[in-house]
Scaffold this active site. Sequence first.
Site, mmCIF file in Angstrom:
data_model
loop_
_atom_site.group_PDB
_atom_site.id
_atom_site.type_symbol
_atom_site.label_atom_id
_atom_site.label_comp_id
_atom_site.label_asym_id
_atom_site.label_seq_id
_atom_site.Cartn_x
_atom_site.Cartn_y
_atom_site.Cartn_z
ATOM 1 N N LYS A 19 1.972 -3.270 7.473
ATOM 2 C CA LYS A 19 2.225 -3.491 6.040
ATOM 3 C C LYS A 19 3.686 -3.171 5.700
ATOM 4 C CE LYS A 19 -0.315 -4.498 3.134
ATOM 5 N NZ LYS A 19 -0.542 -5.889 2.618
ATOM 6 N N TYR A 44 -1.946 -0.201 11.248
ATOM 7 C CA TYR A 44 -2.143 -0.888 9.955
ATOM 8 C C TYR A 44 -0.955 -0.669 9.021
ATOM 9 C CZ TYR A 44 -3.307 -1.231 5.061
ATOM 10 O OH TYR A 44 -3.235 -1.503 3.721
ATOM 11 N N THR A 83 0.823 -1.206 0.000
ATOM 12 C CA THR A 83 0.000 0.000 0.000
ATOM 13 C C THR A 83 0.861 1.263 0.000
ATOM 14 O OG1 THR A 83 -1.478 1.309 1.406
ATOM 15 C CG2 THR A 83 -0.150 -0.316 2.522
ATOM 16 N N ASP A 84 0.301 2.332 -0.557
ATOM 17 C CA ASP A 84 1.015 3.622 -0.509
ATOM 18 C C ASP A 84 1.129 4.142 0.925
ATOM 19 O OD1 ASP A 84 -1.654 4.348 -0.111
ATOM 20 O OD2 ASP A 84 -1.746 5.764 -1.782
ATOM 21 N N GLU A 85 0.343 3.578 1.840
ATOM 22 C CA GLU A 85 0.383 4.073 3.226
ATOM 23 C C GLU A 85 1.721 3.809 3.904
ATOM 24 O OE1 GLU A 85 -2.858 3.648 5.860
ATOM 25 O OE2 GLU A 85 -4.341 3.697 4.258
HETATM 26 O O1 TDX Z 1 -16.345 7.092 7.925
HETATM 27 C C1 TDX Z 1 -15.327 7.532 7.359
HETATM 28 N N1 TDX Z 1 -15.176 8.877 7.219
HETATM 29 C C2 TDX Z 1 -14.078 9.456 6.644
HETATM 30 O O2 TDX Z 1 -13.978 10.702 6.562
HETATM 31 C C3 TDX Z 1 -14.290 6.678 6.831
HETATM 32 C C4 TDX Z 1 -14.413 5.192 6.946
HETATM 33 C C5 TDX Z 1 -13.189 7.274 6.242
HETATM 34 N N2 TDX Z 1 -13.078 8.625 6.182
HETATM 35 C C6 TDX Z 1 -11.868 9.215 5.541
HETATM 36 C C7 TDX Z 1 -10.551 8.714 6.108
HETATM 37 C C8 TDX Z 1 -9.635 8.788 4.907
HETATM 38 O O3 TDX Z 1 -9.096 10.099 4.800
HETATM 39 O O4 TDX Z 1 -11.864 8.819 4.175
HETATM 40 C C9 TDX Z 1 -10.550 8.534 3.710
HETATM 41 C C10 TDX Z 1 -10.505 7.104 3.201
HETATM 42 O O5 TDX Z 1 -10.668 6.269 4.327
HETATM 43 P P1 TDX Z 1 -10.626 4.657 4.208
HETATM 44 O O6 TDX Z 1 -11.620 4.220 3.197
HETATM 45 O O7 TDX Z 1 -10.711 4.099 5.578
HETATM 46 O O8 TDX Z 1 -9.201 4.429 3.536
HETATM 47 P P2 TDX Z 1 -7.708 4.855 3.964
HETATM 48 O O9 TDX Z 1 -7.591 5.102 5.418
HETATM 49 O O10 TDX Z 1 -7.293 5.949 3.023
HETATM 50 O O11 TDX Z 1 -6.924 3.502 3.619
HETATM 51 C C11 TDX Z 1 -7.234 2.785 2.405
HETATM 52 O O12 TDX Z 1 -6.267 3.007 1.414
HETATM 53 C C12 TDX Z 1 -5.000 2.437 1.588
HETATM 54 C C13 TDX Z 1 -7.375 1.296 2.690
HETATM 55 O O13 TDX Z 1 -8.303 1.078 3.734
HETATM 56 C C14 TDX Z 1 -6.041 0.682 3.025
HETATM 57 O O14 TDX Z 1 -6.183 -0.708 3.213
HETATM 58 C C15 TDX Z 1 -5.096 0.940 1.893
HETATM 59 O O15 TDX Z 1 -3.823 0.441 2.209
#
Ligand code: TDX
Length: 292
Positions: free
Chosen positions: A110, A106, A78-80
């Site tokens: 990774k 997380y 992942t880019d994370e």
């Molecule tokens: O309820 C929410 N409200 C909100 O504002 C959720 C679930 C997320 N968010 C925001 C957090 C992040 O800035 O949205 C963005 C995206 O969140 P996620 O979908 O949880 O993804 P992210 O944390 O960016 O991580 C995802 O991308 C990289 C994947 O879950 C990882 O597995 C991947 O490695």
Amino acid sequence: MDSPNFRFVKADICDRDAVYRLFEEECPDIVVNFAAESHVDRSIEDPGIFLQTNIIGTSIMMDACRKYGVHRYHQVSTDEVYGDLPLGRLDLLFTKETPIHTSSPYSSSKAAADLLVLAYYRTYKLPISISRCSNNYGPYHFPEKLIPLMIANALNDRSLPVYGEGKNVRDWLYVEDHCKAIDLIIHKGQVGEIYNVGGHNEMTNIEIMKLICKELGKPESLITFVPDRKGHDLRYAIDPTKIYNELGWLPETSFNDGIRKTIDWYLKNRSWWEEIISGEYKSYYERMYSNR
Ligand code: TDX
């Protein structure tokens, strides 16, 4: 799943006996490890299972590859692992040279797995490759993640919880484009290499939520600002030059087409996600969002 050369086996990648048994039965020549605990919020709540699955599970998969002489082990990362970039600095992108600098349990798990993969390459000469991809979206996305969660909530006229001010930026890639990149890497990519996979498709979270409301004909008043995620990464953005130059990969699905296809899929497959959100997920959702 109907193909004659397809077999689904449900097992835990941390179960060494089950993994070895499967390798003995199937004699795979290529192994792609997509298996991971992947949700940042869950890792903040309880890191242990992330260390177990993402680190120990990866080592068990690679031990099996060594034991059974697999020709290529590919790690889906992942880019994370690169941490985050500042907002408003569009000139900065993650490249393969960007140092590892993780934020959450997380992403740390990774990153640890990636280092272990590189160690197996150097120490045991296991033929490995790694891809680090930006945020995926598309069908079958578990409704704990931003896009499917917001689609499901909007369809149920529930509030859409945006963390902080909703200004965090993610680089979105349609899941099939990610799979095509992995397919290219395992067949034509170099052993021992890391490939960054991203779509040059940066959007703020609030933009995504407004777009989902618009596509579903729901009011933006459903969007609710809630307290921020702990350690919330500001911006992810991948430089995919290497995979383009070496393997000719480019994303094929525009975000507009991809999000429409995704929304359409969630509309047509309501029973799939409704069953999920009525199970264990329900108590997760209450724990995660009731105090926000
Ligand atoms: O309820 C929410 N409200 C909100 O504002 C959720 C679930 C997320 N968010 C925001 C957090 C992040 O800035 O949205 C963005 C995206 O969140 P996620 O979908 O949880 O993804 P992210 O944390 O960016 O991580 C995802 O991308 C990289 C994947 O879950 C990882 O597995 C991947 O490695």
